[in-house]
Motif scaffolding. Sequence first.
Motif, PDB file in Angstrom:
ATOM      1  N   HIS A   1      -3.466  -4.723   6.687  1.00 25.61           N
ATOM      2  CA  HIS A   1      -4.315  -3.593   7.093  1.00 25.61           C
ATOM      3  C   HIS A   1      -3.964  -3.120   8.500  1.00 25.61           C
ATOM      4  O   HIS A   1      -4.029  -1.916   8.794  1.00 25.61           O
ATOM      5  CB  HIS A   1      -5.788  -3.999   7.018  1.00 25.61           C
TER       6      HIS A   1
ATOM      7  N   SER B   1       0.844  -1.188   0.000  1.00 27.36           N
ATOM      8  CA  SER B   1       0.000   0.000   0.000  1.00 27.36           C
ATOM      9  C   SER B   1       0.881   1.240   0.000  1.00 27.36           C
ATOM     10  O   SER B   1       2.026   1.206   0.475  1.00 27.36           O
ATOM     11  CB  SER B   1      -0.921   0.050   1.225  1.00 27.36           C
TER      12      SER B   1
ATOM     13  N   THR C   1      -4.257   0.598  -1.505  1.00 22.31           N
ATOM     14  CA  THR C   1      -3.612  -0.706  -1.696  1.00 22.31           C
ATOM     15  C   THR C   1      -3.466  -0.978  -3.174  1.00 22.31           C
ATOM     16  O   THR C   1      -4.380  -0.718  -3.966  1.00 22.31           O
ATOM     17  CB  THR C   1      -4.441  -1.809  -1.017  1.00 22.31           C
TER      18      THR C   1
END
Length: 518
Positions: A424, A319, A446
Motif C-alpha cells: 500500500h 495492484s 488490488t
Amino acid sequence: MSAVWGPGTPPVVVADQDEYRADVAVVGSGAGGATTAWALADSGARVLVLERGDFLPHEPENWEPEAVLGQRRYDTTETWSTPSGERFRPMAYYNVGGATKIYGAALIRMRESDFGVVEHLDGMSPAWPFAYADLEPYYGEAERLFKVHGRSGVDPTEPPRSTPFAYPPVAHEPMVAELSAALERGGLHPHHLELGIQRGPGEPCVRCGTCDCFPCLVSAKSDAEVVAMRPALRSDTVRLLTGTRATRLHTDPTGRRVTGISAVRAGRTVRVRAGVVVVSCGAVNSAVLLLRSPAGAGDHTVANSSGLVGRNLMFHNNSVVLAVDPRRRNTVRYQKTLAVNDFYRGGPGFPYPMGNLQLMGKVYPPAVAGLYPYVPGPVLAWLLRRSVDWWVMSEDLPDPGNRVVLRGGRIVVDRRARNIRAHHRLVSTVRSHMRDAGYPLTSFRTMGPAATGHQCGTVVAGTDPRTSVLDGYCRSHDVRNLFVVDAGFFPSSAAVNPTLTIVAQALRTARQGGLLPA
C-alpha cells in the motif's frame, strides 16, 4: 517404442498406446518444462513432454479484447475454491507454452539481494540455497533464448551482468517517453522494461496493442512454445503428448524412486515410464500432483516427508493503478516499455522494500470492468482512453499456513497476503509521482484471489530436508529421480516477474543438476 521414437515419427505423438517409455518425462510445457526439453534436446536422452492441453489456436480472437478478457476464451474453465468454499475460476492456462502464451513477456532478473535474507516491514524473506552468482550465467543464456530486449546502466538496482543484452530495448512511444522524462525530473530512474519479443529487421512483431494478456497471432512473443518447445521438437529425441493430464506419480515400495506416471489421454488412463521425472505444472498444480501421489507404503505423499508440499504458497501483492489526464487521450499502442525500481529496496522515510513498477499493456474495459463494477461502461471507457496504466508489484512473504490443499479432490487455495502494508505504501508512492507528472486523477485496485499468476513457493528449495522439499537443483530430497522445475521451488517471491528465473533455473538444472539418468 517405434511408434513414438526415431527419425520420421511425428514430434507431436499421435500413437495411442497403453504405455509410453522415455528416459526423461516432463510434465508440463510452460516456461520450466519447455526449457528443460530444449536444454536436453541434444543430450541423446529420449524426452517425452506431457501437456494436458493442446496448441492454442491462431485465430482472430487472439487479438479481440472482449474474447480474451471479457469471455476469458483461453483461460481454464475449471474452478478452485477458497477455504470457505467459495469457488472461483483461476487465471490458469492449459495449453502448450502454459501461461507464457498470454503473459506480458516482462523477463526480469531477480536482484542480487533477493537471494539472501531480506528484512521487510512485516517479516523476513529467507535466503535461497544458492546465490545470484550461481544463476547469473544461466540468466544470460535465458535472455538469449527468450530474445530479451533491454539496456544496462540505468536501473539503480540492476544486478551484475557477465554478458550484455543481445537485443536493444524496445523504444518508447512519444507519450511514454514524455512520462519517463517527467519521472526523471521527479528524481526517479525510469528504465526500459526488459521484454521478450521478436522485434527488429525480419522479425514478426508489429508492435500491436494486444500483447500483454493476449496470445500473439503472429508468434512474435517469446513464449515457451515459440522459443523452446517447437525448437526442441525438431530433435528426434524430443516428443510431445498433448491432451494428456498427469493424475499421479508411482513409486517403488520404498517411496524413494518414481517408477511411472498415470495420465488421462483421450478419456482413458495411460502409463508413462521414465528414468527421470520432471514436474513443471506450475506451483499450484505441481503441488497438487504430488499430493495426489502416495509414496510407496509410507504414510505421506511423494516428496513430502517434510510435510511442506503445498505450503508457503505465494503470489505477488499486485495492484493496477490507473493515472488519468482528462485533457488528452493516450494514443500509445504498445505501452509496456517502462519500469521503475527506485522503491525496490525502500524509499525516503521508509527503509523497507516496497517493490517494482512497470507499465501494463494498454488496458481495455473488459480487463478491469470487474474491478470497477459501479462505474458505468461508457465512463470507464472514457477514462481508459486517457489513462496510463501501471502494474504495481510487491513481495509476498512465505508462510506455512498459506497453502494449496485437496479437499474431496478439489483444489483449495488458502492464502492470506503477507507484506501488504509495504504494498500500500508503494501504491501511494506511485500515485503521488503520477500526479506530479501531470496525471491529476489516480485510482487503484488490488487483485483478488482469482489472480493466480506469479504463483510460487509450494515445493521450496533448500539445504535441509526437514525444512524444504527440493535441493538447490530442484531435485527432491526424498526421491532422487524426481525434479520440480517451476516457480514452486522459490523460497521467496521477490518483487519481479518470475519467468526469467524459472527459465534460468531450468537451464542450470539441466546443465549441472544431474537430471540425465545414469
